[in-house]
Design a protein around this motif. Sequence first.
Motif, PDB file in Angstrom:
ATOM      1  N   UNK A  46     -27.400  23.201 -42.489  1.00  0.00           N
ATOM      2  CA  UNK A  46     -26.434  22.911 -41.431  1.00  0.00           C
ATOM      3  C   UNK A  46     -25.045  23.327 -41.906  1.00  0.00           C
ATOM      4  N   UNK A  47     -24.252  23.883 -41.001  1.00  0.00           N
ATOM      5  CA  UNK A  47     -22.916  24.361 -41.371  1.00  0.00           C
ATOM      6  C   UNK A  47     -22.050  23.212 -41.901  1.00  0.00           C
ATOM      7  N   UNK A  48     -22.103  22.076 -41.228  1.00  0.00           N
ATOM      8  CA  UNK A  48     -21.269  20.955 -41.658  1.00  0.00           C
ATOM      9  C   UNK A  48     -21.756  20.378 -42.983  1.00  0.00           C
ATOM     10  N   UNK A  49     -23.076  20.343 -43.172  1.00  0.00           N
ATOM     11  CA  UNK A  49     -23.619  19.833 -44.421  1.00  0.00           C
ATOM     12  C   UNK A  49     -23.176  20.662 -45.615  1.00  0.00           C
ATOM     13  N   UNK A  50     -23.189  21.983 -45.460  1.00  0.00           N
ATOM     14  CA  UNK A  50     -22.755  22.854 -46.541  1.00  0.00           C
ATOM     15  C   UNK A  50     -21.272  22.653 -46.848  1.00  0.00           C
ATOM     16  N   UNK A  51     -20.483  22.406 -45.828  1.00  0.00           N
ATOM     17  CA  UNK A  51     -19.059  22.166 -46.055  1.00  0.00           C
ATOM     18  C   UNK A  51     -18.834  20.849 -46.792  1.00  0.00           C
ATOM     19  N   UNK A 108     -26.250  13.818 -49.184  1.00  0.00           N
ATOM     20  CA  UNK A 108     -25.955  14.535 -47.942  1.00  0.00           C
ATOM     21  C   UNK A 108     -27.287  15.013 -47.376  1.00  0.00           C
ATOM     22  N   UNK A 109     -27.582  14.642 -46.127  1.00  0.00           N
ATOM     23  CA  UNK A 109     -28.841  15.028 -45.512  1.00  0.00           C
ATOM     24  C   UNK A 109     -29.517  13.855 -44.833  1.00  0.00           C
ATOM     25  N   UNK A 110     -30.827  13.985 -44.605  1.00  0.00           N
ATOM     26  CA  UNK A 110     -31.561  12.957 -43.874  1.00  0.00           C
ATOM     27  C   UNK A 110     -32.480  12.134 -44.772  1.00  0.00           C
ATOM     28  N   UNK A 111     -32.478  12.406 -46.070  1.00  0.00           N
ATOM     29  CA  UNK A 111     -33.425  11.766 -46.988  1.00  0.00           C
ATOM     30  C   UNK A 111     -32.802  10.537 -47.633  1.00  0.00           C
ATOM     31  N   UNK A 112     -33.570   9.450 -47.632  1.00  0.00           N
ATOM     32  CA  UNK A 112     -33.119   8.253 -48.325  1.00  0.00           C
ATOM     33  C   UNK A 112     -33.643   8.288 -49.762  1.00  0.00           C
ATOM     34  N   UNK A 113     -32.773   7.969 -50.716  1.00  0.00           N
ATOM     35  CA  UNK A 113     -33.168   8.022 -52.125  1.00  0.00           C
ATOM     36  C   UNK A 113     -33.342   6.608 -52.656  1.00  0.00           C
ATOM     37  N   UNK A 114     -33.952   6.505 -53.836  1.00  0.00           N
ATOM     38  CA  UNK A 114     -34.280   5.184 -54.379  1.00  0.00           C
ATOM     39  C   UNK A 114     -33.656   4.943 -55.741  1.00  0.00           C
ATOM     40  N   UNK A 115     -32.539   5.605 -56.030  1.00  0.00           N
ATOM     41  CA  UNK A 115     -31.826   5.299 -57.268  1.00  0.00           C
ATOM     42  C   UNK A 115     -31.350   3.851 -57.234  1.00  0.00           C
ATOM     43  N   UNK A 122     -23.327  10.646 -46.802  1.00  0.00           N
ATOM     44  CA  UNK A 122     -22.246  11.308 -46.088  1.00  0.00           C
ATOM     45  C   UNK A 122     -22.802  12.217 -45.007  1.00  0.00           C
ATOM     46  N   UNK A 123     -22.065  12.323 -43.918  1.00  0.00           N
ATOM     47  CA  UNK A 123     -22.455  13.228 -42.849  1.00  0.00           C
ATOM     48  C   UNK A 123     -21.328  13.395 -41.854  1.00  0.00           C
ATOM     49  N   UNK A 124     -21.582  14.181 -40.820  1.00  0.00           N
ATOM     50  CA  UNK A 124     -20.566  14.413 -39.797  1.00  0.00           C
ATOM     51  C   UNK A 124     -21.230  14.966 -38.547  1.00  0.00           C
ATOM     52  N   UNK A 125     -20.515  14.868 -37.454  1.00  0.00           N
ATOM     53  CA  UNK A 125     -20.953  15.438 -36.181  1.00  0.00           C
ATOM     54  C   UNK A 125     -19.721  15.984 -35.482  1.00  0.00           C
ATOM     55  N   UNK A 126     -19.424  17.258 -35.751  1.00  0.00           N
ATOM     56  CA  UNK A 126     -18.277  17.916 -35.134  1.00  0.00           C
ATOM     57  C   UNK A 126     -16.981  17.210 -35.562  1.00  0.00           C
ATOM     58  N   UNK A 138     -26.849  12.174 -41.695  1.00  0.00           N
ATOM     59  CA  UNK A 138     -27.062  13.549 -41.232  1.00  0.00           C
ATOM     60  C   UNK A 138     -25.759  14.333 -41.022  1.00  0.00           C
ATOM     61  N   UNK A 139     -25.934  15.652 -40.997  1.00  0.00           N
ATOM     62  CA  UNK A 139     -24.808  16.570 -40.808  1.00  0.00           C
ATOM     63  C   UNK A 139     -25.070  17.454 -39.597  1.00  0.00           C
ATOM     64  N   UNK A 140     -24.001  17.753 -38.849  1.00  0.00           N
ATOM     65  CA  UNK A 140     -24.113  18.553 -37.645  1.00  0.00           C
ATOM     66  C   UNK A 140     -24.081  20.045 -37.916  1.00  0.00           C
ATOM     67  N   UNK A 141     -24.242  20.811 -36.856  1.00  0.00           N
ATOM     68  CA  UNK A 141     -24.319  22.257 -36.993  1.00  0.00           C
ATOM     69  C   UNK A 141     -23.142  22.998 -36.399  1.00  0.00           C
TER      70      UNK A 141
END
Length: 512
Positions: A46-51, A108-115, A122-126, A138-141
């Motif tokens: 996703x463009x926003x995720x990479x940023x 960053x993303x949709x995966x939950x971790x177990x540390x 972190x995420x964003x939508x526009x 999640x991150x937007x496109x």
Amino acid sequence: MGLSNFLSKAGAAASQVLQGYTKELFEEILLRQHVCLAFDEQAATSKEGLQTLDLTVRLLARLYPCLELVPLSSNLDSVKSTLEALAQSINPQVAFGNSGTVTVCIVVGKTKVSYNVPTFYLGSDNWITKFSDSEPVLSGGSDNSLAAGAAACIGAANVFRYVFKDYLPNSSLDTTLSMSLVDYRLNAADPVNPDVRKINIGNVHLVGLGAVGNGFVWALRKSPYLEGNVTGVDGESIDLSNLQRYILTDQDSVDCKKTEVVKNSFCSTGLNIAYHPEHWGEYLEQCCDLTLDTVAVGVDSAKDRILVQASLPKIIFNAWTQTNDLGVSRHIDFIKEPCLACMYLPTEEKQSQSQEIAQNLGLIDVEGEGLIRQYLALNLPVDQVLIERIASAKGISVELLKPYIGYQVQAFYSQVVCGGMLMSFSNDTTAPNNVEVPLAFQSAMAGIMLAAEVIVHAGGFRSNPIGTRTRFNLLKPLSKHNSESCDKLIGTNCLCQDEDYKLVYIAKYMGR
């Protein structure tokens, strides 16, 4: 695992906010940290995720000596390699650790971790920045980088608050939040989130390409939806200490003009970019047209801000950072609304430049202040006599200061005092007087907010008044009440009360 070669500047920033700061304690805490940045395919495609990933690495690598970049999906090795190379370009000594030693984590993303450590998603939508301490967001496109970058700043701020929690008073962590950069309402049921479309921002001057200016440029450097002209104005060069919070810089940036670093940062965009390696006054002397439609201000002194206002731009957006807050102010109408000078007119007597420099160099007697005043007035370079006086006053070896012989006093002061070197040499835990050294995530956030103001205004996205300024403290959880109105300084000697200035402004903009 190695601390950065510009850590003394980071130490100067930390000393202003951490109780009980010492250089040894600061370094010891940093060396214990293994900061994890985990990401999955949703983020990496996703463009926003990479940023968000890009800016998060730019922020973390400036402070923490050990990072761990963890792909949570297959086929992400190239993304990991790119991020590792970015971190190493900032701090070549950075180490990449083992997952068993993680002390704090950003995802960053949709995966939950177990540390079994504090974890920030972190995420964003526009236009909407998202953060959670418990669930993926999640991150937007979209092509809009601003909220994605703000998420990185909030994430880095929470990492800092956790790492130094024992030395930061009243600094708990954020929980779950969302915030639109259009109106800055927190957790709104109907967040403002207009589509990014072709927006012409007109003619924009960016005054100051330092830490805040870097944040502004980072936010616009990949913006195919924007059209218009951006002119960057700054007459200074990069020194090593600037890497502490100039997010576009790396080791190769040292000694380059700030304008050159910004020029090299812009990718494919619809904006026309011009660069002027001069100070604002010098730039104006060369201009044929002093019609300044929009000026974005990223300078770091009240004097320079008042100078910008005195050039009478039509619209000014101003960003700042200081120890306890950061923010933006809006100055849309010089005649009716508070001008930029209203925010910065001195209300009490302040030290002269020579007094401030002398005090921070340890030359606190009248003779010492007179000595500095002489060097400034005659434009004398730092010599053996001066460094011997400073070394004696600070109780350090003259040999530590000898490399700076030949520097002009102001350049010497900028690198040795403002850059944190003198504090490092002398183990003096007292922060310099009248010298603000923000942390990287604070400056980046202010720059992103400054860019947002330019775009929001050009796009007409703000239907409801928001007030003169918006500010908050990233060393504490975000507040719902962060925007406020200010008053014009009626009955004062402010520029906006001067009839001649008002007549010129009217002739420049309201008579057209």
